[in-house]
Scaffold this motif. Sequence first.
Motif, PDB file in Angstrom:
ATOM      1  N   SER A  27       0.835  -1.193   0.000  1.00 32.61           N
ATOM      2  CA  SER A  27       0.000   0.000   0.000  1.00 32.61           C
ATOM      3  C   SER A  27       0.870   1.244   0.000  1.00 32.61           C
ATOM      4  CB  SER A  27      -0.919   0.017   1.228  1.00 32.61           C
ATOM      5  OG  SER A  27      -0.158   0.207   2.388  1.00 32.61           O
ATOM      6  N   GLY A  28       2.137   1.039   0.161  1.00 37.08           N
ATOM      7  CA  GLY A  28       3.006   2.195   0.255  1.00 37.08           C
ATOM      8  C   GLY A  28       3.890   2.375  -0.962  1.00 37.08           C
ATOM      9  N   GLY A  29       3.652   1.630  -1.997  1.00 43.90           N
ATOM     10  CA  GLY A  29       4.484   1.734  -3.187  1.00 43.90           C
ATOM     11  C   GLY A  29       5.860   1.178  -2.902  1.00 43.90           C
ATOM     12  N   GLU A  30       6.804   1.527  -3.736  1.00 42.16           N
ATOM     13  CA  GLU A  30       8.163   0.998  -3.587  1.00 42.16           C
ATOM     14  C   GLU A  30       8.862   1.595  -2.377  1.00 42.16           C
ATOM     15  OE1 GLU A  30       9.901  -1.457  -5.299  1.00 42.16           O
ATOM     16  OE2 GLU A  30       7.856  -1.876  -5.937  1.00 42.16           O
ATOM     17  N   GLY A  31       8.593   2.855  -2.112  1.00 38.24           N
ATOM     18  CA  GLY A  31       9.286   3.508  -1.008  1.00 38.24           C
ATOM     19  C   GLY A  31       8.366   3.766   0.159  1.00 38.24           C
ATOM     20  N   GLY A  32       8.056   5.046   0.351  1.00 38.94           N
ATOM     21  CA  GLY A  32       7.176   5.414   1.455  1.00 38.94           C
ATOM     22  C   GLY A  32       7.931   5.466   2.772  1.00 38.94           C
ATOM     23  N   ALA A  33       7.181   5.677   3.831  1.00 43.22           N
ATOM     24  CA  ALA A  33       7.792   5.775   5.161  1.00 43.22           C
ATOM     25  C   ALA A  33       7.694   4.437   5.877  1.00 43.22           C
ATOM     26  CB  ALA A  33       7.074   6.854   5.956  1.00 43.22           C
ATOM     27  N   LEU A  34       8.680   4.162   6.695  1.00 45.09           N
ATOM     28  CA  LEU A  34       8.666   2.932   7.492  1.00 45.09           C
ATOM     29  C   LEU A  34       9.010   3.302   8.942  1.00 45.09           C
ATOM     30  CD1 LEU A  34       8.559  -0.263   7.434  1.00 45.09           C
ATOM     31  CD2 LEU A  34      11.038  -0.145   7.414  1.00 45.09           C
ATOM     32  N   PHE A  53      19.700  -2.420   5.169  1.00 43.70           N
ATOM     33  CA  PHE A  53      18.345  -2.133   4.673  1.00 43.70           C
ATOM     34  C   PHE A  53      18.320  -0.807   3.916  1.00 43.70           C
ATOM     35  CE2 PHE A  53      14.232  -0.065   5.109  1.00 43.70           C
ATOM     36  CZ  PHE A  53      13.394  -1.027   4.565  1.00 43.70           C
ATOM     37  N   LYS A  54      18.968   0.198   4.493  1.00 44.25           N
ATOM     38  CA  LYS A  54      18.970   1.519   3.846  1.00 44.25           C
ATOM     39  C   LYS A  54      19.617   1.443   2.459  1.00 44.25           C
ATOM     40  CE  LYS A  54      19.204   4.501   7.948  1.00 44.25           C
ATOM     41  NZ  LYS A  54      20.171   5.233   8.789  1.00 44.25           N
ATOM     42  N   LYS A  55      20.650   0.622   2.379  1.00 43.89           N
ATOM     43  CA  LYS A  55      21.361   0.489   1.102  1.00 43.89           C
ATOM     44  C   LYS A  55      20.481  -0.251   0.083  1.00 43.89           C
ATOM     45  CE  LYS A  55      25.826  -1.023  -0.668  1.00 43.89           C
ATOM     46  NZ  LYS A  55      27.009  -1.826  -0.397  1.00 43.89           N
ATOM     47  N   ALA A  56      19.781  -1.246   0.540  1.00 43.62           N
ATOM     48  CA  ALA A  56      18.942  -2.030  -0.372  1.00 43.62           C
ATOM     49  C   ALA A  56      17.683  -1.270  -0.780  1.00 43.62           C
ATOM     50  CB  ALA A  56      18.567  -3.357   0.291  1.00 43.62           C
ATOM     51  N   TYR A  57      17.181  -0.434   0.124  1.00 44.87           N
ATOM     52  CA  TYR A  57      15.927   0.282  -0.160  1.00 44.87           C
ATOM     53  C   TYR A  57      16.107   1.769   0.154  1.00 44.87           C
ATOM     54  CZ  TYR A  57      14.339  -4.514  -0.039  1.00 44.87           C
ATOM     55  OH  TYR A  57      14.217  -5.849  -0.283  1.00 44.87           O
ATOM     56  N   VAL A  60      13.092   4.254   0.861  1.00 42.07           N
ATOM     57  CA  VAL A  60      12.221   4.145   2.039  1.00 42.07           C
ATOM     58  C   VAL A  60      12.688   5.139   3.098  1.00 42.07           C
ATOM     59  CG1 VAL A  60      11.443   2.650   3.922  1.00 42.07           C
ATOM     60  CG2 VAL A  60      11.685   1.716   1.619  1.00 42.07           C
ATOM     61  N   ARG A  61      11.754   5.947   3.571  1.00 44.94           N
ATOM     62  CA  ARG A  61      12.089   6.909   4.635  1.00 44.94           C
ATOM     63  C   ARG A  61      11.942   6.207   5.974  1.00 44.94           C
ATOM     64  NH1 ARG A  61       8.470   9.483   1.710  1.00 44.94           N
ATOM     65  NH2 ARG A  61       6.966   9.618   3.436  1.00 44.94           N
ATOM     66  N   LEU A  62      13.077   5.869   6.556  1.00 39.14           N
ATOM     67  CA  LEU A  62      13.073   5.044   7.774  1.00 39.14           C
ATOM     68  C   LEU A  62      13.032   5.910   9.031  1.00 39.14           C
ATOM     69  CD1 LEU A  62      13.436   2.208   9.084  1.00 39.14           C
ATOM     70  CD2 LEU A  62      15.904   2.595   8.939  1.00 39.14           C
ATOM     71  N   ALA A  63      12.121   5.606   9.917  1.00 41.55           N
ATOM     72  CA  ALA A  63      12.063   6.301  11.223  1.00 41.55           C
ATOM     73  C   ALA A  63      12.131   5.245  12.321  1.00 41.55           C
ATOM     74  CB  ALA A  63      10.774   7.101  11.329  1.00 41.55           C
ATOM     75  N   PRO A 318       3.053  -2.115   4.550  1.00 41.07           N
ATOM     76  CA  PRO A 318       3.378  -3.526   4.792  1.00 41.07           C
ATOM     77  C   PRO A 318       4.480  -4.057   3.884  1.00 41.07           C
ATOM     78  CG  PRO A 318       1.207  -3.303   3.788  1.00 41.07           C
ATOM     79  CD  PRO A 318       1.643  -1.933   4.141  1.00 41.07           C
ATOM     80  N   GLN A 319       4.582  -3.522   2.687  1.00 51.71           N
ATOM     81  CA  GLN A 319       5.619  -4.028   1.796  1.00 51.71           C
ATOM     82  C   GLN A 319       7.017  -3.696   2.340  1.00 51.71           C
ATOM     83  OE1 GLN A 319       6.491  -2.182  -2.101  1.00 51.71           O
ATOM     84  NE2 GLN A 319       6.013  -4.203  -2.951  1.00 51.71           N
ATOM     85  N   ALA A 320       7.199  -2.428   2.719  1.00 46.63           N
ATOM     86  CA  ALA A 320       8.501  -2.041   3.281  1.00 46.63           C
ATOM     87  C   ALA A 320       8.743  -2.776   4.607  1.00 46.63           C
ATOM     88  CB  ALA A 320       8.543  -0.529   3.492  1.00 46.63           C
ATOM     89  N   ALA A 321       7.671  -2.956   5.385  1.00 45.83           N
ATOM     90  CA  ALA A 321       7.810  -3.666   6.664  1.00 45.83           C
ATOM     91  C   ALA A 321       8.292  -5.094   6.431  1.00 45.83           C
ATOM     92  CB  ALA A 321       6.473  -3.677   7.396  1.00 45.83           C
TER      93      ALA A 321
END
Lengths: 443, 313
Positions: A27-34, A53-57, A60-63, A318-321
């Motif tokens: 639901s969050g597309g390829e990136g989005g926030a996680l 993870f950051k390198k692979a994706y 994704v905006r990781l918090a 959920p995809q990024a998760a």
Amino acid sequence: MAVVLAGGLAACGGVGSSGGGTGGASSGGEGGALTTMGFGFPDEIATVRVDAFKKAYPDVRLAVNEGQFDEQAFLSAVAAGNPPDVVYLPRDKIGGYAARGAIQPLDECVATERIATGDFYPAAQQQVKYAGKWYAVPEFYNSIILLVNDKAAKDAGVDPKSIDTSDWDGLAKLAEKMTRRDGNRIKRFGFYPKLPEFLPLWAKANGADILSADGRTAHLSDPKVVEALEYATGLVKAQGGWTGLKAFTDTFDYFGAENPFTKDQIGMMPTEQYLVSSMAGTSPDAGITVLPFKGRDGRPVNNVGGNAWVMPKGAKNPQAACRWMKTMTAKDTWIAAARARADKRAKEGKINIGTYTGNAAADEVIFSQIVKPSGKPAYDDAVKVIRSVQQAGFVVPQSAAAAEFVKTWQDASTRVLLGRQDAAGSLDKAQRDAQRALDEAAQ
Amino acid sequence: MTTAAPAGRRVRRLRPETRWAYIFMVPWLVGLLVFQLGPMIASLALSFADYDLISAPRFTGLDNYARMLEDDKVARAVGNTALYTALHVPLAVVLALVLALVLNRITGRAAGAFRTIFYLPSMTPYVAVGVLFLFLLNGQAGMVNDFLALFGISGPQWTTDPDWILPGIVLMSLWNLGSTTIILFAALRNVPRELAEAAMIDGAGPWQRFRSVTLPMISSALFFVVIINTITSLQMFDQVYTMFFGNQIAQQSSGDAALFYVVYLFQQAFQFLHMGYASALAWLLFLVIAVITLIQVKVGNRLVYYEAEEHAG
């Protein structure tokens, strides 16, 4: 008050009703926030994997909301429909949350992202499943071993390597020999059986499980469980009693250089292997011996545990998760983290006894290629022992009333330790309370 | 704010002070409605339901209230809390009164310093107090038992022996007497000096002056601190939770000796997700506090001398 706040949430009609797909649905597309909860950056084991993870994706905006898992914050977030995307929590809580729908099944996530679940230790796999579905992905794999204070053993006239926990009579005599008192004050507690938390271990050592494999039937009044509790509480009583022991252990600094083994405060105790890891860093010259904790049949018993990643109901990405959970627990990521740990310990001149992951395939590489003998026999032998008991790992099956079940048997053990009830009576009450909780949760 | 002016009626305008008073009260009133009254009504509704925070509430009638009668832990928690309240309130009020009397006798420049020192413990966060006393009261290495040992007394296991846990908690609770002391100190300062002087001229000794003059004159303040201390005792949570329930290992050690009512309520809500049952427990506590306070007010009205305020005013 918290209940009142929860009530307010319910009154708003938004209790857990917000969207969010099931595991794997994007639901969050390829990136989005996680957003994560319950996790932090205490060391290189964490940072290396997060960097992977950051390198692979990178999109994704990781918090990462650093801090320990907080049950109240987690449930309030789920109830308010605004949960984090992934949560890091103790594996023994999974059943209760899964049964109530607070966390999502991950079968779709596991299939879509091709998570190599076969790499995980069988006991870790069992612990993250509920009702036949994946509900979590396991992280570390904490094994229980017997940690012996060599000085205490020698004072008792025993070679520490010869100590055998399958001989319960011999163990009880040794415990008393190791104990040192000065009037009312304990100087050294001979054998700390780690009750009430290790009751499942003692029951298993006596050939019993405290819960059926399907998590629906309590076996707390099984005569073998009663016998195990009688024996283990008897050890405490024979060495001076629970109230003194508990006050004594409250003064311990387990993870510092002044730990109870270097201070000669404990003769021996079953413990998770991470205490040995910590001592390798703080007390390289400690006189200790690590042995398997054996059942009465002579085979090792090892009640394993650890944390896991779950996806709450209503997770927005959920995809990024799912990708996060896969990356954090994948074989290659663990190997990179273990290598970073080894390098750091080498630079500091400290002993590295390895990283014990839930991923058996990663452990194979870590312990064959990365962890090298330190030249300190106590710790080198410890690595061999810990590795040897990993496959003997067992877990208490997940249940819908996991929290209530744990509370009942811990309360039962405490009543016996305090001398308020005998083992049979206390476990009979626990059996009734636990079964009622399990039945209610199953409804 | 102005009232509407119906036809044929005299327009009644609020005085500016009153208008401003209402304006300043608005944030509090909004807070009361949104954060207290609304959730209270919701929790009353939830007390008649089975609710786990995740699924929709399911109406169960009076089941939660009936369950309380069968739950032996409720009885234990009520017993512990009642015993604590019965021990803490008189001890706290008497000790605070003694401290206030001492403060009242200190004059000059030192007075301010002493008032600050007496109040300082109240500034310590409850969690810090809990951790501090866990060490002080430790039966093996705590300073309290070390002190008792100086007199040849072998101290008990305050933090692990179920028979001594509650007395240990009462001991800890006496750390935080600052607010009660300050309230009683302020009341003592308002006792007219001429009354005590007149009693002295009439031949009254120190004890008679205290019993017949000072005590009646500060009785309204005493009544107030008794009510406040009773309510806070019945709601005891922070320190006890920190000491005996803060982590899984701590939870296992004391049995139910430190199981206070609000701790049990919290466990039911957030450990076992029995929100409906926890709401019922919360409402029972609310009713108990309301009844106790009502009794205290009825009894207090007979014993308290309120004319002291008029006299002071």
